[in-house]
Design a protein around this motif. Structure first.
Motif, PDB file in Angstrom:
ATOM      1  N   GLY A  17      33.590  22.733  -3.828  1.00 51.72           N
ATOM      2  CA  GLY A  17      32.614  22.037  -4.654  1.00 51.72           C
ATOM      3  C   GLY A  17      31.210  22.011  -4.071  1.00 51.72           C
ATOM      4  O   GLY A  17      30.302  21.449  -4.679  1.00 51.72           O
ATOM      5  N   SER A  18      31.026  22.631  -2.902  1.00 50.32           N
ATOM      6  CA  SER A  18      29.675  22.699  -2.324  1.00 50.32           C
ATOM      7  C   SER A  18      28.840  23.682  -3.130  1.00 50.32           C
ATOM      8  O   SER A  18      29.329  24.728  -3.567  1.00 50.32           O
ATOM      9  CB  SER A  18      29.744  23.169  -0.872  1.00 50.32           C
ATOM     10  N   ARG A  19      27.576  23.323  -3.343  1.00 50.00           N
ATOM     11  CA  ARG A  19      26.687  24.141  -4.176  1.00 50.00           C
ATOM     12  C   ARG A  19      25.483  24.591  -3.366  1.00 50.00           C
ATOM     13  O   ARG A  19      24.901  23.798  -2.640  1.00 50.00           O
ATOM     14  CB  ARG A  19      26.241  23.325  -5.390  1.00 50.00           C
ATOM     15  N   TYR A  20      25.139  25.880  -3.525  1.00 49.31           N
ATOM     16  CA  TYR A  20      24.018  26.471  -2.801  1.00 49.31           C
ATOM     17  C   TYR A  20      23.151  27.260  -3.762  1.00 49.31           C
ATOM     18  O   TYR A  20      23.656  28.056  -4.551  1.00 49.31           O
ATOM     19  CB  TYR A  20      24.524  27.397  -1.679  1.00 49.31           C
ATOM     20  N   ARG A  21      21.866  27.031  -3.711  1.00 52.20           N
ATOM     21  CA  ARG A  21      20.918  27.752  -4.545  1.00 52.20           C
ATOM     22  C   ARG A  21      20.786  29.167  -3.993  1.00 52.20           C
ATOM     23  O   ARG A  21      20.450  29.371  -2.834  1.00 52.20           O
ATOM     24  CB  ARG A  21      19.572  27.047  -4.532  1.00 52.20           C
ATOM     25  N   ILE A  22      21.037  30.158  -4.826  1.00 45.91           N
ATOM     26  CA  ILE A  22      20.956  31.564  -4.435  1.00 45.91           C
ATOM     27  C   ILE A  22      19.568  32.116  -4.714  1.00 45.91           C
ATOM     28  O   ILE A  22      19.017  32.868  -3.930  1.00 45.91           O
ATOM     29  CB  ILE A  22      22.011  32.408  -5.188  1.00 45.91           C
ATOM     30  N   GLY A  23      18.995  31.771  -5.860  1.00 43.53           N
ATOM     31  CA  GLY A  23      17.674  32.280  -6.198  1.00 43.53           C
ATOM     32  C   GLY A  23      17.150  31.685  -7.486  1.00 43.53           C
ATOM     33  O   GLY A  23      17.864  31.005  -8.214  1.00 43.53           O
ATOM     34  N   HIS A  24      15.873  31.952  -7.720  1.00 37.17           N
ATOM     35  CA  HIS A  24      15.205  31.522  -8.953  1.00 37.17           C
ATOM     36  C   HIS A  24      14.818  32.759  -9.747  1.00 37.17           C
ATOM     37  O   HIS A  24      14.474  33.787  -9.169  1.00 37.17           O
ATOM     38  CB  HIS A  24      13.946  30.716  -8.630  1.00 37.17           C
ATOM     39  N   CYS A  25      14.854  32.633 -11.076  1.00 31.86           N
ATOM     40  CA  CYS A  25      14.547  33.749 -11.958  1.00 31.86           C
ATOM     41  C   CYS A  25      13.643  33.274 -13.092  1.00 31.86           C
ATOM     42  O   CYS A  25      13.668  32.101 -13.465  1.00 31.86           O
ATOM     43  CB  CYS A  25      15.829  34.328 -12.547  1.00 31.86           C
ATOM     44  N   ALA A  26      12.881  34.209 -13.641  1.00 33.06           N
ATOM     45  CA  ALA A  26      11.959  33.884 -14.730  1.00 33.06           C
ATOM     46  C   ALA A  26      12.680  33.692 -16.056  1.00 33.06           C
ATOM     47  O   ALA A  26      12.250  32.905 -16.896  1.00 33.06           O
ATOM     48  CB  ALA A  26      10.902  34.975 -14.859  1.00 33.06           C
ATOM     49  N   THR A  27      13.797  34.403 -16.239  1.00 30.37           N
ATOM     50  CA  THR A  27      14.528  34.304 -17.508  1.00 30.37           C
ATOM     51  C   THR A  27      16.017  34.109 -17.233  1.00 30.37           C
ATOM     52  O   THR A  27      16.526  34.444 -16.164  1.00 30.37           O
ATOM     53  CB  THR A  27      14.364  35.580 -18.363  1.00 30.37           C
ATOM     54  N   ARG A  28      16.698  33.597 -18.244  1.00 35.48           N
ATOM     55  CA  ARG A  28      18.148  33.432 -18.131  1.00 35.48           C
ATOM     56  C   ARG A  28      18.829  34.794 -17.984  1.00 35.48           C
ATOM     57  O   ARG A  28      19.777  34.939 -17.206  1.00 35.48           O
ATOM     58  CB  ARG A  28      18.671  32.684 -19.352  1.00 35.48           C
ATOM     59  N   ALA A  29      18.348  35.781 -18.717  1.00 33.48           N
ATOM     60  CA  ALA A  29      18.933  37.128 -18.635  1.00 33.48           C
ATOM     61  C   ALA A  29      18.803  37.696 -17.216  1.00 33.48           C
ATOM     62  O   ALA A  29      19.737  38.323 -16.703  1.00 33.48           O
ATOM     63  CB  ALA A  29      18.260  38.052 -19.646  1.00 33.48           C
ATOM     64  N   GLU A  30      17.662  37.468 -16.594  1.00 30.60           N
ATOM     65  CA  GLU A  30      17.460  37.927 -15.214  1.00 30.60           C
ATOM     66  C   GLU A  30      18.451  37.239 -14.272  1.00 30.60           C
ATOM     67  O   GLU A  30      19.016  37.866 -13.368  1.00 30.60           O
ATOM     68  CB  GLU A  30      16.032  37.630 -14.787  1.00 30.60           C
ATOM     69  N   ALA A  31      18.686  35.955 -14.481  1.00 21.90           N
ATOM     70  CA  ALA A  31      19.641  35.216 -13.657  1.00 21.90           C
ATOM     71  C   ALA A  31      21.058  35.755 -13.851  1.00 21.90           C
ATOM     72  O   ALA A  31      21.810  35.903 -12.885  1.00 21.90           O
ATOM     73  CB  ALA A  31      19.583  33.730 -14.003  1.00 21.90           C
TER      74      ALA A  31
END
Length: 73
Positions: A17-31
Motif C-alpha cells: 500500500g506504499s505509494r511513490y510518485r513516478i512522474g508528472h505529465c502534461a496529459t492523461r494520455a502521456e501518463a
C-alpha cells in the motif's frame, strides 16, 4: 498552462500500500504511455505481486505548496 504545471501524475503503489510518485505529465494520455513503458520494461517473473501504476489528477492548489521534497505520495 499554469506556469508549466503538469496536471497528471503517475503513482506506483506496491503490495503493502506504499505509494511513490513516478512522474508528472502534461496529459492523461502521456501518463498512460509512461505506465505502458514501465510495464514493458518488467521481467516476466516480476509480474507476481507486482506494483500497480495509477494516473491521478494533480490539485493545483496542493501542488503549489507541496514542492518536490519527497517521492512518497
Amino acid at each position: 498552462m499554469n506556469g508549466g504545471l503538469q496536471p497528471w501524475q503517475v503513482v506506483r503503489e506496491d503490495e503493502n500500500g506504499s505509494r511513490y510518485r513516478i512522474g508528472h505529465c502534461a496529459t492523461r494520455a502521456e501518463a498512460q504511455r509512461l505506465i505502458q513503458r514501465l510495464r514493458l520494461g518488467r521481467s516476466p517473473e516480476s509480474t507476481a505481486g507486482a506494483a500497480r501504476y495509477l494516473v491521478e489528477r494533480v490539485d493545483p492548489r496542493r501542488a503549489s505548496t507541496a514542492g518536490a521534497r519527497h517521492n512518497r505520495v
